[in-house]
Write an enzyme that holds these catalytic residues in place. Sequence first.
Site, PDB file in Angstrom:
ATOM      1  N   ASP A  58       1.008  -4.683   8.688  1.00 29.30           N
ATOM      2  CA  ASP A  58      -0.137  -3.720   8.427  1.00 29.30           C
ATOM      3  C   ASP A  58      -1.537  -4.332   8.060  1.00 29.30           C
ATOM      4  OD1 ASP A  58      -2.134  -1.646   7.379  1.00 29.30           O
ATOM      5  OD2 ASP A  58      -0.594  -0.793   6.190  1.00 29.30           O
ATOM      6  N   ARG A  65     -12.179  -3.382  -7.747  1.00 31.45           N
ATOM      7  CA  ARG A  65     -12.218  -4.110  -6.208  1.00 31.45           C
ATOM      8  C   ARG A  65     -13.673  -4.385  -5.795  1.00 31.45           C
ATOM      9  NH1 ARG A  65      -8.422  -1.593  -2.079  1.00 31.45           N
ATOM     10  NH2 ARG A  65      -9.885   0.098  -2.128  1.00 31.45           N
ATOM     11  N   TYR A 121     -11.202   2.875   9.419  1.00 27.88           N
ATOM     12  CA  TYR A 121     -12.319   3.301   8.455  1.00 27.88           C
ATOM     13  C   TYR A 121     -12.776   2.117   7.410  1.00 27.88           C
ATOM     14  CZ  TYR A 121      -8.594   5.154   5.568  1.00 27.88           C
ATOM     15  OH  TYR A 121      -7.442   5.404   4.769  1.00 27.88           O
ATOM     16  N   LYS A 122     -12.024   1.161   7.464  1.00 24.39           N
ATOM     17  CA  LYS A 122     -12.527   0.037   6.571  1.00 24.39           C
ATOM     18  C   LYS A 122     -13.359  -0.798   7.206  1.00 24.39           C
ATOM     19  CE  LYS A 122      -8.146   0.765   4.008  1.00 24.39           C
ATOM     20  NZ  LYS A 122      -8.319   1.254   2.599  1.00 24.39           N
ATOM     21  N   PHE A 130       0.868  -1.229   0.148  1.00 22.33           N
ATOM     22  CA  PHE A 130       0.011  -0.116  -0.048  1.00 22.33           C
ATOM     23  C   PHE A 130       0.817   1.229   0.075  1.00 22.33           C
ATOM     24  CE2 PHE A 130      -2.768   3.413   1.489  1.00 22.33           C
ATOM     25  CZ  PHE A 130      -3.713   3.356   0.569  1.00 22.33           C
TER      26      PHE A 130
END
Lengths: 413, 413
Positions: free
Chosen positions: B198, B372, B223-224, B127
């Site tokens: 991560d 995605r 926030y995911k 990422f």
Amino acid sequence: MTPLTRDALARLDQDDALSLFRELFELEDGLIYLNGNSLGVLPKAAKARVAEVVEREWGQGLIRSWNTHDWIALPERVGNKLATIIGADAGEVVVADSTSVNLFKLAAAAVRMRPGRRKIVSEPGNFPTDLYILQGLEGFLGGEVRLETAPRERLEEIIDEDTALVVLTHVHYKSGKMFDMAALTARAHEVGALMLWDLSHSAGAVPVALNAVQADFAVGCGYKYLNGGPGAPGFLFVAKRHQAEFRQPLSGWFGHDNPFAMSDIYEPATGIKRGLCGTTGILATSALEVGVDIMASADMAAIRAKSRQLGDIFIALMEQYCAGYGFTLVSPREAGLRGSQVSLAHEQGFAIMQALIARNIIGDFRAPDILRFGFTPLYTRYVDLWDMVQALAEIMAKGEWDRPEFKRVTAVT
Amino acid sequence: MTPLTRDALARLDQDDALSLFRELFELEDGLIYLNGNSLGVLPKAAKARVAEVVEREWGQGLIRSWNTHDWIALPERVGNKLATIIGADAGEVVVADSTSVNLFKLAAAAVRMRPGRRKIVSEPGNFPTDLYILQGLEGFLGGEVRLETAPRERLEEIIDEDTALVVLTHVHYKSGKMFDMAALTARAHEVGALMLWDLSHSAGAVPVALNAVQADFAVGCGYKYLNGGPGAPGFLFVAKRHQAEFRQPLSGWFGHDNPFAMSDIYEPATGIKRGLCGTTGILATSALEVGVDIMASADMAAIRAKSRQLGDIFIALMEQYCAGYGFTLVSPREAGLRGSQVSLAHEQGFAIMQALIARNIIGDFRAPDILRFGFTPLYTRYVDLWDMVQALAEIMAKGEWDRPEFKRVTAVT
């Protein structure tokens, strides 16, 4: 001077050009809040704005809101509004992270802009997190730079050719003493050092003219005089002339020139955006925007004039009604040397503050013996000072502070 | 395999032990949201909780709420709840700052715990913010450590005795491929390196057992899958065995052993609190707590079982209804190797995703050609997959994606 009366103070409130601002904030009847220098009050509009962000932007807009509500531009948008309050230009300020994190970014960048210089200068008793962050940087760099402090009367002596950066808080959190930003900045520049101002107790409280004094960097807090909410994001300022050279190590994707290209190599954004790190906190930044909007709409000269007068009247009332109770004035008597607070020392300071709080008069206490009273001209009334000092006089006369429940130590930020 | 039918999928929904969780979230009728891997949906309880924090805790409690509502303990309280989701113990996790800032803290601390070692290892295509932060650290330390990357099939080769730290994202944001945490962690330890995971695309999505695999450090995103709100605070984990030695350079006052003593010298708090930096963001952390509470109340084994099945069924439906339209499966076909998303490549991926979004079916696009689809077992229904694939088949059959308005490039995080 004729003794002050409550009626005279009520007349000042009537004539106060800022008095309408008070209506914009939630303030419970009977509460006298003299702690806006620590946590500002809730703007009424923030309630609706936060609900809107939660329900409409997050709940309904979901991921689309990054575009449709322009969440992407939020740190710069609020930063540009804030710039007008602190004498900066558009494109010089972003709102992000905490004051502490922002200070690390700027201090780390600054020492790299003055390679070979080994000193960061500050003062003992600076706001703790400032010293702690600079100590963290010092420790991390293993002695490559060291933090050196001297009391403010000897500061100019230790700012020398070996100094990379000077970090000072414009208005002192405890005493309310205000530095001469122009003089100190000039002194730093004279020896080729960079100057970083912490505006946490200044932004929205006193006039600040970052570019007029040629400041290089600044950070500050969103939750005090800007009324951004508990733990609101901080801000950072980098003067335009430094932005091309400015590289900070917290190089997260929101500071990238094109975050959504998802490339493997960090390319700093042009301009102040390179001061950003991770994903913007949308709820908190949106709440802060409301407070900044209010502050940006107020006349800073009027705020300052009222702030000085509030401080002067408070000191005069203390002398009229609380002389002989053992209070010492810690803040400068001269209004021009004070921020928007007056601090008193008293050996029973903690218990006295608890007794005030029990009467719904809220200031705060700072160890070991300081009572702080912050004046926030947008909502502090002149009569509040009268009522507060009368209450304090009673507390002292009756020994009302001398109760076991007022003596436990609790933590208040 | 018998062809799937919508009825068969509706029966799976009826029998789904997790189906009641869907009621806890705001989901507009007709919306199919397959982007919880990017921004999770709004928990209904978060609306009331945020309003309560704004109106009651901030608005009425004001500064007193640091004590009366225990804002002080918030980062640890939410951290301890989160610990149960990621296989950590109480006292090993705090919620604070952003994922990016937290990664900097931990990576900086880690390189100091392995003095003399000059490498940080990661993979290309990790990422972006992870690579950017590590590059920021590398640049700041002026070559003292360097970031070295290798594709995952050659990663073990470059992890060697000169490696201080290995930083990998457990579930890849783009492909959904999942690392074997135990194996990679063991490999890092074999050469004396530290391992930092991560968990941004793992926490709340797949079982994670940080302590079982002996991970040293971890960071992640709120926030995911944790549904903490846009730009919610991130978290950090430091294994108990490292906490005494762990010193991070972002040593702000909330990481101090006794912040309100206001001393000039930083003394790190005992335990995980030393991972904190500035003042806690109360609004955002309180919103995140609601999402974490929901996730902590769900059975992770049930989540994982449903997640695998959602992915398998999605792939099967794509083969039944969208074969021949030029999609390539990017994620592993084997559910055990996938996180909770399936990614497809298509040269017209951007426009196709826009066409889906126009039909109120929201996934996302990642440059250059990846679509995605995130599956969030607490609110994704089996029939959503059916409806989504049927819509996609129509979009492809009719060339519905081939419109000018679907081709502009917009930024979506």
